[in-house]
Design an enzyme around this catalytic site. Structure first.
Site, PDB file in Angstrom:
ATOM      1  N   HIS A  17      47.144  47.985  32.638  1.00  0.00           N
ATOM      2  CA  HIS A  17      46.876  46.822  31.778  1.00  0.00           C
ATOM      3  C   HIS A  17      47.245  47.146  30.323  1.00  0.00           C
ATOM      4  CE1 HIS A  17      43.462  45.994  34.830  1.00  0.00           C
ATOM      5  NE2 HIS A  17      44.318  45.023  35.011  1.00  0.00           N
ATOM      6  N   LYS A  41      34.779  34.749  42.573  1.00  0.00           N
ATOM      7  CA  LYS A  41      34.914  36.171  42.916  1.00  0.00           C
ATOM      8  C   LYS A  41      33.531  36.786  42.954  1.00  0.00           C
ATOM      9  CE  LYS A  41      39.421  37.961  41.592  1.00  0.00           C
ATOM     10  NZ  LYS A  41      40.131  38.896  40.709  1.00  0.00           N
ATOM     11  N   ARG A  91      53.756  44.154  39.430  1.00  0.00           N
ATOM     12  CA  ARG A  91      53.870  45.487  40.009  1.00  0.00           C
ATOM     13  C   ARG A  91      54.864  45.528  41.156  1.00  0.00           C
ATOM     14  NH1 ARG A  91      47.508  45.981  40.107  1.00  0.00           N
ATOM     15  NH2 ARG A  91      47.943  43.765  40.221  1.00  0.00           N
ATOM     16  N   SER A 129      42.703  48.055  39.273  1.00  0.00           N
ATOM     17  CA  SER A 129      41.290  48.347  39.037  1.00  0.00           C
ATOM     18  C   SER A 129      40.630  48.795  40.341  1.00  0.00           C
ATOM     19  CB  SER A 129      40.582  47.102  38.506  1.00  0.00           C
ATOM     20  OG  SER A 129      41.183  46.671  37.309  1.00  0.00           O
TER      21      SER A 129
HETATM   22  P1  ADP Z   1      43.872  43.946  38.996  1.00  0.00           P
HETATM   23  O1  ADP Z   1      44.951  43.538  39.964  1.00  0.00           O
HETATM   24  O2  ADP Z   1      44.028  45.353  38.508  1.00  0.00           O
HETATM   25  O3  ADP Z   1      42.492  43.567  39.382  1.00  0.00           O
HETATM   26  P2  ADP Z   1      43.773  41.961  36.862  1.00  0.00           P
HETATM   27  O4  ADP Z   1      43.431  40.674  37.489  1.00  0.00           O
HETATM   28  O5  ADP Z   1      42.771  42.486  35.896  1.00  0.00           O
HETATM   29  O6  ADP Z   1      44.215  43.101  37.802  1.00  0.00           O
HETATM   30  O7  ADP Z   1      45.220  41.858  36.209  1.00  0.00           O
HETATM   31  C1  ADP Z   1      45.571  41.272  35.019  1.00  0.00           C
HETATM   32  C2  ADP Z   1      47.067  41.393  34.848  1.00  0.00           C
HETATM   33  O8  ADP Z   1      47.437  42.756  34.724  1.00  0.00           O
HETATM   34  C3  ADP Z   1      47.896  40.858  36.011  1.00  0.00           C
HETATM   35  O9  ADP Z   1      49.036  40.223  35.471  1.00  0.00           O
HETATM   36  C4  ADP Z   1      48.339  42.079  36.766  1.00  0.00           C
HETATM   37  O10 ADP Z   1      49.538  41.908  37.442  1.00  0.00           O
HETATM   38  C5  ADP Z   1      48.498  43.050  35.613  1.00  0.00           C
HETATM   39  N1  ADP Z   1      48.366  44.428  36.042  1.00  0.00           N
HETATM   40  C6  ADP Z   1      47.343  44.991  36.698  1.00  0.00           C
HETATM   41  N2  ADP Z   1      47.583  46.290  36.957  1.00  0.00           N
HETATM   42  C7  ADP Z   1      48.816  46.557  36.436  1.00  0.00           C
HETATM   43  C8  ADP Z   1      49.653  47.707  36.405  1.00  0.00           C
HETATM   44  N3  ADP Z   1      49.284  48.860  36.971  1.00  0.00           N
HETATM   45  N4  ADP Z   1      50.857  47.619  35.784  1.00  0.00           N
HETATM   46  C9  ADP Z   1      51.239  46.446  35.243  1.00  0.00           C
HETATM   47  N5  ADP Z   1      50.518  45.318  35.264  1.00  0.00           N
HETATM   48  C10 ADP Z   1      49.314  45.360  35.851  1.00  0.00           C
END
Ligand code: ADP
Length: 166
Positions: A17, A41, A91, A129
């Site tokens: 992130h 969720k 990703r 996460s």
């Molecule tokens: P997670 O899938 O980790 O629960 P979130 O809902 O918090 O993620 O994700 C918020 C944004 O961050 C999304 O656009 C997701 O694709 C992006 N994201 C999550 N992990 C990564 C990563 N390792 N590299 C790049 N972008 C990421």
């Protein structure tokens, strides 16, 4: 001034992130990182307030970033904030379908809003996460997955949770 929003659940924030947020901050004048509250969720490991706090401590070095939380439609929130774009990290192919659907829905609700996809850094492709939580629950080293400033707090919380759920 061009403002972008980086939305997510951030439960907890990972270096994946952080990489996307840093890159978005170079592309836009202002970036609002928004912890989205999703009532559908199940409860996360961290409260929304804690996630905001962890994000703040991980992003002290970026001047044009603000951290907020929001419950409701992202398309409406973007209008309120005068944001022209949503920035998301991609990703793998598995992210694509969901993200594409979200982007098209947001465009329908707010035609002025663009969704910008940044490709994940190759080293963070596997990182989420959930991976952080799983590895930590089994006693694995998460120091390379999360910002150093918050690593100990994440380990403590996950250990506490494990103790109480046994
Ligand atoms: P997670 O899938 O980790 O629960 P979130 O809902 O918090 O993620 O994700 C918020 C944004 O961050 C999304 O656009 C997701 O694709 C992006 N994201 C999550 N992990 C990564 C990563 N390792 N590299 C790049 N972008 C990421």
């Amino acid at each position: 001034m061009k403002t972008a929003i980086c939305p997510g659940s951030f439960d907890p924030v990972t270096i994946g992130h952080i990489d996307i947020i840093h890159r978005a901050a170079k592309l836009f004048d202002k970036v609002i990182v928004c912890v989205m509250i999703n009532r559908n969720k199940s409860n996360g490991y961290f409260t929304v307030e804690e996630r905001v706090e962890l994000l703040k401590r991980s992003l002290t070095d970026v001047e044009n970033v603000e951290i907020e939380m929001h419950c409701g439609l992202l398309a409406e929130y973007a209008k309120e904030k005068g944001a022209c774009a949503v920035v998301k990290g991609l990703r793998a192919v598995s992210d694509f379908e969901y993200e594409f659907q979200q982007a098209l829905t947001n465009k329908k609700l707010n035609p002025e809003l663009e969704t910008v996809f940044l490709t994940a850094n190759a080293e963070n492709m596997y990182l989420s996460s959930s991976v952080v939580k799983q590895v930590c629950e089994f006693g694995g080293d998460i120091s390379e997955f999360v910002p150093a400033e918050i690593c100990e707090d994440i380990i403590r919380r996950i250990k506490e949770r494990n103790r109480f759920s046994k």
